[in-house]
Design an enzyme around this catalytic site. Structure first.
Site, short mmCIF file in Angstrom:
data_model
loop_
_atom_site.label_atom_id
_atom_site.label_comp_id
_atom_site.label_asym_id
_atom_site.label_seq_id
_atom_site.Cartn_x
_atom_site.Cartn_y
_atom_site.Cartn_z
N GLU A 69 38.15 34.60 44.68
CA GLU A 69 37.50 35.82 44.62
C GLU A 69 38.40 36.88 43.73
O GLU A 69 38.11 37.50 42.88
CB GLU A 69 37.18 36.41 45.64
CG GLU A 69 35.81 35.83 46.26
CD GLU A 69 34.69 35.87 45.35
OE1 GLU A 69 34.67 36.80 44.49
OE2 GLU A 69 34.05 34.81 45.38
N TYR A 93 33.30 44.95 46.60
CA TYR A 93 32.69 43.63 46.25
C TYR A 93 33.51 42.41 46.90
O TYR A 93 32.76 41.61 47.39
CB TYR A 93 32.83 43.77 44.46
CG TYR A 93 32.82 42.19 44.29
CD1 TYR A 93 31.44 41.53 44.26
CD2 TYR A 93 33.83 41.29 43.89
CE1 TYR A 93 31.21 40.10 43.81
CE2 TYR A 93 33.48 39.88 43.92
CZ TYR A 93 32.30 39.59 43.47
OH TYR A 93 32.01 38.02 43.60
N ASP A 113 28.51 41.37 41.84
CA ASP A 113 28.88 40.79 40.56
C ASP A 113 27.96 40.98 39.45
O ASP A 113 26.68 41.54 39.57
CB ASP A 113 29.72 39.61 40.63
CG ASP A 113 28.70 38.49 40.65
OD1 ASP A 113 27.75 38.57 40.55
OD2 ASP A 113 29.20 37.28 40.64
#
Ligand code: SF4
Length: 341
Positions: free
Chosen positions: A46, A124, A142
């Site tokens: 990520e 996020y 995203d």
């Protein structure tokens, strides 16, 4: 639960999730970080995937995991080693934050609020790790997921607004799969241009499909013109081929990475004599123009006029081997101009 969403927009319901997951079971992308349930590997992926394409990330991910397979092993690495391994991936703050994170914890928390307390983890990334690694019912927004929901709802909502909406737990049965399925849907079917609506497993739930207007969402913002800055850089080698380098400051753009001597970046074009004075007490001689390099940062375009040169005294700089130094892509471009000297 999800009350603000339910009152403002229709949630898509169980059939939506069911249709999406049936498709995902058959069509999911094969990605190396999906071969593991280890939260550490998922977190590394990520961090690497922010602002970077999947194809670029894959070799870096393999290299990273073989070098530092756990948070504990990462905590023992030096920042230099971490930056060197990250070299070429860009946005080095991500690498610095991963290194810092390994210094403050040996375990990745499963709770979204605890994740948010760690270096480099914003809303996020916290939602992505919580949902993918720990099956917590959050949706990370995203670019792909933002586009998919704007089209499903036929609503132009900006990304920050959608992210805020999804900071609450959502009514999802299988969050980990759901998040990854949405990511894949955006990447392979609901593409920015020419979405493949005829192959889409959730077209039945899609308002913009019904209206025949998918490409109206999300609304494209006019691109802001990036300011243009200038510098003059000097590529200097000793008799053994080592480069004259120094470390950049610990804060700011390209922090802690190595650089060749270069004048401060500014909007006004530098005259050569002026740039030489700015870098005193280094005294360049045998100057040779080598051409120009352009480099685009997120909010800045940098124009670099490159010169080859010799010096007698390195002062605050050191003679370093370029292979062993953490050099950002910009510096590699500049050095490449000087390979003939
Ligand atoms: Fe995207 Fe088309 Fe599927 Fe709607 S139907 S989610 S626009 S691919």
């Amino acid at each position: 639960m999800a009350s603000s969403l339910v009152t403002t927009l229709p949630w898509l319901g169980q059939d939506f999730e069911k249709n999406l997951l049936v498709w995902y079971d058959q069509c999911q992308r094969s990605l190396p970080w999906r071969q593991t349930k280890d939260p550490y590997g998922i977190m590394i992926s990520e961090f690497m995937l922010q602002q970077t394409t999947v194809a670029t990330v894959i070799p870096y991910f393999h290299n990273w995991i073989s070098r530092w397979p756990t948070l504990v092993s990462l905590s023992k690495a030096t920042l230099d080693e971490v930056l060197h391994t990250w070299q070429g991936l860009g946005y080095y703050t991500r690498a610095r934050n991963l290194w810092k994170l390994a210094q403050v914890t040996t375990e990745i928390p499963s709770n979204r609020n605890d994740l948010l307390k760690l270096p480099g983890i914003g809303p996020y990334t916290a939602s992505a790790i919580a949902s993918i690694a720990f099956n917590a019912p959050y949706i990370p927004v995203d670019g792909n997921i933002h586009r998919v929901f704007c089209r499903l709802w036929a609503k132009n909502m900006d990304k920050a607004e959608m992210m805020k909406l999804f900071t609450v737990p959502m009514p999802i049965a299988s969050p980990s799969k759901f998040t990854q399925a949405l990511m894949d849907l955006g990447a392979t079917i609901c593409k920015p241009k020419n979405p493949l609506c005829n192959q889409c497993p959730v077209s039945f739930h899609c308002q913009s499909f019904k209206n025949k207007t998918p490409e109206d969402y999300p609304k494209k913002m006019p691109k802001k013109e990036s300011p243009q800055h200038h510098t003059i850089a000097f590529v200097v080698r000793d008799s053994e081929g080592r480069l004259l380098l120094r470390r950049r400051p610990d804060q700011g753009l390209l922090a802690h990475l190595m650089e060749v001597p270069n004048a401060p970046w500014r909007e006004k074009v530098w005259a050569l004599s002026e740039a030489k004075s700015a870098l005193a007490p280094l005294a360049f001689k045998n100057l040779k123009p080598l051409g120009r390099v352009q480099h685009i940062f997120t909010h800045l375009k940098l124009i670099v006029d490159v010169y080859g040169a010799d010096i007698d005294h390195p002062h605050d700089y050191k003679w370093e081997s370029p292979e062993k130094s953490a050099l950002p892509t910009l510096m590699r471009k500049i050095i490449k101009k000087g390979t003939s000297i």
